[in-house]
Each structure stands twice: as structure tokens, then as C-alpha cells.
Design an enzyme around this catalytic site. Structure first.
Site, mmCIF file in Angstrom:
data_model
loop_
_atom_site.group_PDB
_atom_site.id
_atom_site.type_symbol
_atom_site.label_atom_id
_atom_site.label_comp_id
_atom_site.label_asym_id
_atom_site.label_seq_id
_atom_site.Cartn_x
_atom_site.Cartn_y
_atom_site.Cartn_z
ATOM 1 N N LYS A 111 0.821 -1.213 0.000
ATOM 2 C CA LYS A 111 0.000 0.000 0.000
ATOM 3 C C LYS A 111 0.854 1.261 0.000
ATOM 4 O O LYS A 111 0.480 2.266 -0.601
ATOM 5 C CB LYS A 111 -0.948 0.021 1.200
ATOM 6 C CG LYS A 111 -2.118 -0.928 1.057
ATOM 7 C CD LYS A 111 -3.260 -0.523 1.976
ATOM 8 C CE LYS A 111 -4.453 -1.441 1.805
ATOM 9 N NZ LYS A 111 -5.513 -1.176 2.773
ATOM 10 N N LYS A 194 -5.042 -9.909 -7.260
ATOM 11 C CA LYS A 194 -6.224 -10.079 -6.414
ATOM 12 C C LYS A 194 -7.352 -9.165 -6.894
ATOM 13 O O LYS A 194 -7.083 -8.043 -7.320
ATOM 14 C CB LYS A 194 -5.784 -9.663 -5.003
ATOM 15 C CG LYS A 194 -6.641 -10.045 -3.888
ATOM 16 C CD LYS A 194 -5.960 -9.669 -2.569
ATOM 17 C CE LYS A 194 -5.885 -8.169 -2.367
ATOM 18 N NZ LYS A 194 -5.524 -7.757 -1.018
ATOM 19 N N LYS A 197 -10.821 -3.530 -4.366
ATOM 20 C CA LYS A 197 -11.661 -2.337 -4.457
ATOM 21 C C LYS A 197 -10.971 -1.266 -5.280
ATOM 22 O O LYS A 197 -11.618 -0.425 -5.889
ATOM 23 C CB LYS A 197 -11.914 -1.786 -3.049
ATOM 24 C CG LYS A 197 -12.779 -2.668 -2.185
ATOM 25 C CD LYS A 197 -12.699 -2.170 -0.752
ATOM 26 C CE LYS A 197 -13.710 -2.875 0.130
ATOM 27 N NZ LYS A 197 -13.469 -2.567 1.547
#
Ligand code: AMP
Ligand code: TRP
Length: 335
Positions: A111, A194, A197
Site C-alpha cells: 500500500k 487479487k 476495491k
């Protein structure tokens, strides 16, 4: 009866991975356990959130919980920021966890990316807050997708170190509940990534509030290779050589609640265009009603807010005495 805790971040675009990897399992644990399901708004703000959007997203995750069949009367559905004990215990865990432990967290590395120096401190200590979420209730069972495994291992380490440091048996050792099927649903555009969102293309995921036409379009456009549906024989490939093909099979198997081998028996050797039509029908059948319910709740934010408010009160009444025990153990004076 075990106490179950799990959380979902209100960061928009709830998708099939969230449902199959987590939320559907939340509903299945309701019969035999005491469950707390939390919309983790304090985790969401570890990266920038527009305040108005955050409110809506918090209501949307709550609506998804209810639409999927979570019963907020028997169990507790609430938002994290309403229960200050999460933050209080997280601070203590900031003092228990070691910098070296957090440095190993792969999600932070992903992230924060190249801009590590610019990431919020909250993003770095995020797993400590997650441990506090669970242990503020002494929950033992935590249903999550595969990507949260490392964070749960950290929660175990924190509980163990706290217990050792103070010579107590305060916190239980958390059990991750990660189901084999659909613990990691992959992107519809790239079977090596993956489903997430934040995936740039909306075609990479099935959103829980997509209507039937959108679900159909996204599945028809999903990437596959030029081979037929793998039938289970070694020659027909595996997850590594054919990630997109196996992802679609796994999605089908999870939605149908059947082992993947059975799906391969049924569809192996067919063209993907045929298999995709069957998947469209199944996905619309399973996800359509959830999307419709979410929409129904969407026009009634007052009801959603009342569910959260009630959940916050009930969650606090569990977390407060546990926080008091922790303070006593730490040697904090109580006024
Ligand atoms: P998040 O959206 O990060 O708050 O995730 C909420 C829950 O969904 C967590 O238990 C995640 O592990 C799970 N989850 C998120 N993405 C996926 C995915 N692609 N496949 C399976 N589970 C997922
Ligand atoms: N970190 C989890 C995620 O991104 C969400 C989460 C926060 C959570 N606190 C939790 C999950 C406690 C399980 C238990 O998916």
C-alpha cells in the site's frame, strides 16, 4: 459458543472477493457463535477518505452485511469509531508490538509502495489496531480472506507477548478462519492479481451492487485463454499456467457451493463462452438479490444508522470492562 469478530473497511466498491472471502462466511457463523461484525472506519482513514464519501461507504458496507443475511438483533453490527476502546487498546498494542514485526507486513509495503516516507503513520500501525479490534472483545475466531493471514499472525504475537510480559492470561490466541475455496478471488482482467476495491478497471471485479446486465457484461468480458475449460487432467493445465481459467472455475464452485472437481466434471472440455453463460446465470441468481436488498437499504439511511447505533452500545458494554482489566494489568490508576 465462540466469539467471532471480523471487519470490513468502508472504502467503496465492495466486490465478489469481499463476499466470498469474508461476508458470506460471516453469515454462516451466526448459528453457533456470538458474532461481532464491524465496519472499520478508523482503518479506512489510514489513507485519505473524503468525509462525505466515508459516511456513505460506511452505510453501504452495513447494508451489504444486512443484505447478505447478517442478523443485527442476535449479533452485533457496528462501526469501529463508535467504540473508543479499539483506539485505547491499539495504543497499548503500539507499545507491545515491535518495529521489526511491523516492518515485515507485506500489505504495508504494497500500500505504501514507493512513497513509503509519505505514508501515514496510521497505515504503518494498522495491524496493531486490527489486533485491538479483535482482542477488545477477547474474540477467538476471525473469518477473513487469505490476504489478512499475516495480520492475524501478528495479532497472535501481540496477545502472546502481552500475556508473557505481564504474566497474565488476559488475551486468547486468535484462530484465523480462512476457507480454502474463494479465500483469494482474482481480478477478472488479470488472474495473477487479487480482485480489489482499488483495481483501476471496474471490469476487474463484480461489485455487490452491480445489476444483472452489468454482471453479465463483466463475466462475458472476463479474460480467459484460448483453451477449453480445464477438465482436471494434468494436460488441461493448472492454476499457475492458466490463472484466469481457474479463477472463473473457483468463482463458479464457490457460488455453487460445490467442490471445483465437480465443476470440472460438468464443464471440462467445453468452450469458455458456454461456461461463461452458466456462470452469468449463477452469479445473477446469487448476487442479484443481495444487490437489490442493498439498494432497498440505500434509500433508508436512518434505519442503517439505527442498526449501527444499537451495535455500538452493545459492543461498548463488552469492550469497556476488558479495557478496564487491561488498565489494571498495566498499572494505570483509575480515578
Ligand atoms: P477489505 O476490503 O480490505 O476491508 O477486506 C474485507 C474482507 O474481504 C477481508 O476479510 C479480506 O480478506 C476479504 N477480501 C478482500 N479481497 C478479497 C479477495 N480478492 N478474495 C477473497 N477475499 C478478499
Ligand atoms: N484489515 C482488514 C481488511 O482490510 C479489516 C479488519 C480490520 C479486520 N480489523 C479487523 C478483519 C479485525 C478481521 C478482524 O480486510
Amino acid at each position: 459458543m465462540a466469539r467471532v469478530f471480523s471487519g470490513v473497511q468502508p472504502t467503496g466498491n465492495l466486490h465478489l472477493g469481499n463476499y466470498l472471502g469474508a461476508i458470506r462466511n460471516f453469515t454462516r457463523l451466526q448459528d453457533d457463535n456470538e458474532c461481532l461484525y464491524c465496519v472499520v472506519d478508523m482503518h479506512a482513514v489510514t489513507v485519505w477518505q473524503d468525509p462525505k464519501v466515508l459516511k456513505n461507504n460506511t452505510r453501504e458496507v452495513t447494508a451489504a452485511f444486512l443484505a447478505s443475511g447478517i442478523d443485527p438483533k442476535t449479533h452485533i453490527v457496528f462501526n469501529q469509531s463508535g467504540v473508543p476502546q479499539h483506539a485505547e487498546i491499539a495504543w497499548i498494542f503500539n507499545c507491545v508490538a515491535r518495529v521489526g514485526w511491523l516492518n515485515r507486513m507485506t500489505q504495508f509495503k504494497e500500500k505504501a509502495g514507493k512513497h513509503r516516507e509519505n505514508a501515514s503513520v496510521g497505515l504503518y500501525v494498522y495491524p496493531n489496531l486490527m489486533a485491538a479490534d479483535i482482542l477488545a472483545y477477547k474474540a477467538t475466531h476471525v473469518p477473513v480472506g487469505e490476504d489478512q493471514k499475516q495480520h492475524l499472525e501478528l495479532a497472535r504475537d501481540i496477545a502472546q507477548k502481552f500475556n508473557n510480559d505481564f504474566g497474565v492470561e488476559q488475551f486468547p490466541i486468535v484462530e484465523p478462519l480462512i476457507l480454502d475455496s474463494a479465500a483469494r478471488v482474482m481480478s477478472l482482467r488479470d488472474g495473477r492479481k487479487k480482485m480489489s476495491k482499488s483495481g483501476a478497471s471496474d471490469y476487474s471485479r463484480l461489485n455487490l451492487n452491480d445489476d444483472a446486465d452489468t454482471i453479465a457484461l463483466k463475466i462475458r468480458k472476463a479474460r480467459t485463454d484460448s483453451e477449453p475449460v480445464p477438465d482436471g487432467s494434468p494436460e488441461s493445465g493448472d492454476r499457475v499456467s492458466r490463472p484466469e481459467a481457474f479463477n472463473l472455475l473457483e468463482i463458479y464452485a464457490a457460488l455453487a457451493d460445490q467442490p471445483i472437481s465437480q465443476i470440472q466434471n460438468e464443464f471440462g472440455g467445453q468452450q469458455f463462452s458456454q461456461f461463461k453463460e452458466a456462470l452469468v446465470n449463477l452469479a445473477v441468481e446469487k448476487l442479484g438479490p443481495i444487490g437489490a436488498e442493498m439498494q432497498r437499504f440505500g434509500v433508508d439511511p436512518k434505519y442503517i444508522d439505527s442498526v449501527l447505533f444499537d451495535g455500538v452500545e452493545r459492543a461498548r458494554s463488552i469492550a469497556e470492562p476488558i479495557r478496564d482489566e487491561v488498565h489494571e494489568i498495566m498499572g494505570f490508576l483509575r480515578g
